[in-house]
Design an enzyme around this catalytic site. Structure first.
Site, PDB file in Angstrom:
ATOM      1  N   ASP A   1       0.863  -1.173   0.000  1.00  0.00           N
ATOM      2  CA  ASP A   1       0.000   0.000   0.000  1.00  0.00           C
ATOM      3  C   ASP A   1       0.909   1.236   0.000  1.00  0.00           C
ATOM      4  OD1 ASP A   1      -2.051  -1.794   0.314  1.00  0.00           O
ATOM      5  OD2 ASP A   1      -2.835  -0.909   2.160  1.00  0.00           O
TER       6      ASP A   1
ATOM      7  N   HIS B   1       5.148  -7.215  -0.146  1.00  0.00           N
ATOM      8  CA  HIS B   1       4.859  -8.466  -0.821  1.00  0.00           C
ATOM      9  C   HIS B   1       5.611  -8.559  -2.146  1.00  0.00           C
ATOM     10  CE1 HIS B   1       1.327  -9.634   1.795  1.00  0.00           C
ATOM     11  NE2 HIS B   1       1.553  -8.373   2.166  1.00  0.00           N
TER      12      HIS B   1
ATOM     13  N   SER C   1       8.074   3.777   5.332  1.00  0.00           N
ATOM     14  CA  SER C   1       9.256   3.941   4.520  1.00  0.00           C
ATOM     15  C   SER C   1       8.943   3.807   3.039  1.00  0.00           C
ATOM     16  CB  SER C   1      10.345   2.965   4.951  1.00  0.00           C
ATOM     17  OG  SER C   1      11.599   3.456   4.523  1.00  0.00           O
TER      18      SER C   1
END
Length: 283
Positions: free
Chosen positions: A88, A145, A247
């Protein structure tokens, strides 16, 4: 405000401040933990409706920050056709890698070799390829991911600065992502090599991976590791790591492997698993 904030970052003890934040975030004291979680969730409008656990079910602030989502909260696009967003966040920059350099912001760039720390001499393989930089804000889901299927080849932990990685700092600090602490991971996929680089930042208490690693946060020397073939295989969408506070992730692909979606423009919001580009070679 942006220039003053950048100047302040040059002056503050970045690593000491980050270590202190890390100790607070790891605390399991109920009073401190619950107060931090609820205040943070309210301040950043965190969507707890998609979290697998609710308030009062986290062991620490770190546990809350790296919270898992409910099953089905992030459906995956067709990985046989598309490259998936690894996290995200929002697009910082995306585009071609020219002469071994990556655009950071208008008027600023840095080299792939710097970003990867000279890892295995493989930086040249990405020249002429494509990159995308994704900024994870504090309110985002913070697990990272796989953008495509791949087998882990090598990693290198690179110590460095801990500047903030928000858009304002990215526009004002030269070679930001090649200067900050980071973990560069190389994968061999069905369409060739690709890299996923997890970049640390101010107050980021740590970078973790789903495989055992030898680095400890905020080390003073690089730590490189090669992996035996087929030791760590991942499908597209599998979790590979997580940030303890927000980050950035930088993805690199070899030439003629991916064509980014037209919507992949600076500031565009992303959800983990959505299609961000089309694969240019078959499975």
């Amino acid at each position: 405000m942006s220039s003053a904030f950048i100047a302040l970052q040059h002056l503050v003890p970045q690593h000491a401040l980050t270590r202190l934040a890390g100790r607070l975030a790891a605390s399991e004291s109920p009073w401190l933990r619950d107060r931090m979680i609820r205040r943070f969730a309210a301040a950043y409008d965190v969507d707890m409706g998609e979290a697998a656990r609710g308030f009062g079910q986290f062991a620490s602030f770190n546990d809350f920050f790296t919270r898992e989502l409910k099953p089905g909260a992030r459906p995956l696009a067709d990985a046989e056709r598309f490259i998936l967003s690894p996290a995200d966040g929002a697009v910082s920059q995306a585009g071609p890698i020219r002469d071994g350099r990556i655009i950071q912001a208008k008027g600023r760039d840095y080299s792939v070799e710097e970003l990867l720390g000279g890892q295995g001499g493989d930086a040249h393989r990405f020249d002429g390829g494509q990159f995308v930089t994704i900024y994870l804000s504090p309110r985002d889901y913070h697990r990272v991911h796989m953008p495509a299927a791949g087998t882990l080849q090598s990693t290198v932990y690179l110590p460095g600065k801990l500047f903030s990685v928000n858009p304002g700092t990215a526009a004002g600090v030269d070679r930001l992502f090649a200067r900050n602490e980071r973990l560069a991971c190389l994968f061999d996929g069905p369409d060739g090599m690709f890299a996923s680089v997890m970049v640390g930042a101010m107050i980021v208490a740590g970078i973790d991976t789903v495989w055992p690693h030898r680095f400890h946060d905020h080390e003073t020397a690089p730590i490189a590791e090669d992996f035996a073939a087929s030791t760590h295989r991942f499908a597209a969408g599998d979790e590979m790591g997580r940030f303890y506070l927000g980050s950035t992730v930088v993805l690199l692909f070899e030439p003629r492997r991916v064509a980014w979606n037209d919507a992949l423009q600076p500031g565009a919001p992303l959800r983990m698993g959505q299609a961000i580009g089309e694969r240019l070679s078959g499975v």
